[in-house]
Scaffold this motif. Sequence first.
Motif: not given
Length: 669
Positions: A74-93
């Motif tokens: 479901d790509t329309t719901t407004n009730h989802n939260l995605d936490i992108v947990l960065f750390g040493i080793g992936d500090l990039r886009v």
Amino acid sequence: IKKMIITMITLSMWWLAVTVFILFVSKNVYSFTSLPSLTIASSSLHHRRISSTLSQSSHYHWTLKQSPSPHHEDTTTNHNLDIVLFGIGDLRVTDHPGLHKALSKGGKVLPLVILDEKDTLPNMPMGRIHTLDTAAMLHRAMDSLNDKLKSLDDENLKLHVKTGRKGEGFQELMVQVLEDIRSKAPQVEKISIHVCDLGHVDNQLGYSPLIHMQNMLKDGSITAAAGGGGERGGDLIELKVWNCHLRDEAWNDIVEDATKFPSCFTDYENKYNLAYWNNEQHLDDVNHNQSRNGNVVRESFELESIGCVPPLNLISELVCSAFGYETRDMCVQTRLEQDRNTGLYATHWGGLDISSTFSEDCAWNAIEIFLGGGDAATMVDGDEALVEQLGWWYSGTNKEVKLTRNDLSLEHSALHWMMTGGSDGTETFTNNKKEIKTENLLEGELLTRYLAAPLLFGLISPRLLLSKAHAASMRVSNNSFLDNLLPPILKSRQSASVVKTIVEGREWHKLFAYKSNLINNGKDGSLTVGYWRWHGFLCRYVGHLLNENKTSVTEKQGIALVHGFGASGSQWLKVIEQLQNGDKDQTVTEILAPDLMGFGQSEKPSLTYTQYLWESYTLAFMKDIALGKRNWDSFTMGGNSIGGYTAMGAAADDTVMNVEYQTSKVSGS
């Protein structure tokens, strides 16, 4: 005559057919490979279309609850939260599957970094021995990441950095984040936490968030914090693990049967066909200037209780506290300042300016120049192109200067002497770039040194770096008929091969360490095996407790043994056995024997190996592992051959002896 004409026409037609076939094969040869394809996913951010670099082959694991198929998501719901947990080793886009997966779904996105003084920061590579420089890199990396995130979103998607009080670990801070979300955003029905798998050995080193998230899953604290337990807690949280391994096939083969995985690099190279890479589907940065797409709506998510990137002075205090350094003590502060710019020359621990050369954009710019994609008019690539177009590696009054030599470092002086073609070491580089003799160094050595820190912190993706190297190889192959006829060692342009070596070497040593751990369960005969990272390079050491059944309330003493040329730490096994048999002391004694850089199972990067490099390596090992992690109170050093010289040099360096450590003794042969 008629037969002759017919024959000539027939031969001409055959020649034309063969030519067309050869051209077709050479154009498509890189498409035929068994390696996993790297595809381009698309998403949108506030009705914008974003070209993503999500690899479909990256493994996503749903630990608490299996997510539905992407086709039914479901790509329309407004009730989802995605936490992108960065750390040493992936500090990039760029080429960050976790971020790109989050951006491709409906709901809100929370980019997050957790800096705790108990679990992650105390395990940060190079943090103990180059504290202030490493803290500056961490701050600059997060600052760069924050700028890149803001550029993706009209609503200023920003990086949140969670810090805590002294003694609070990763688990406590993560629980606080989840409780804040539950309290201030009760409408959130599902939280997806995206976290990077750096590989088995790096995860075990403890500086990555993944192992700490997995520990939270085991003890149930994450479920309780998110939903208070019960069914809602299990439904609310899902952990999505991704990776940027070069070849998932190799990692899967080790898990399936580690004994069948190659034991040497040449066998590994042949089995997984390293000469080829699928570049048919190119990997690009997130492109936020694409056309709009209204199918997916992204919303930034902010928690007022979590701050943005802290200023450098606060990051430095946090890192110092994590390693037990009291910054209010003037003696300690003086020692930390003296440790600045003492790493390998022309790395960010050894003179390269952090503020102006340490970012995702800077790294990719340097790589493009090195691969011949910079100033096309010069047709120059490699280290020579870096010197000509960037000018970071020479000194003087020019504003391009980005490198400062430490006059007290023998390793700096030795490399400087080579780079200047034999100057006496008292002069600085002039503004004439041609005075830097890149031919006196190993091919690609300047890039190898420059990328040491960006690869460790994850400013660039190794997978995308390899993809660019193979693309550069194809450009050279298409443009140079002569190069196609020559063996690799005689080719005029080696820059792509250098980049491949950097990336493939890192991956191989991670895989081999994983294999050894699975087969031998962390042992080498009767010796225990440990790993650490020096300047980002994975290195091995072995150890043994002489009297592990004895206890001492006073001190823990150690013996450090340094091997000779062409050997490894394992060469000391029989010596250790003799010491074990002859030990009469009641004090706990531990023996550690590192594999020197370039030997044994430590990485073998393209560096100029001198006695000063090995001395710096051994000195760092003593400070970081022996005195730091293993808590030695006093020690004796011994060595064989070049190891004898190295041990003597390291023990004579007073920087290894802080006020809290006892006097060392040394012997060598």
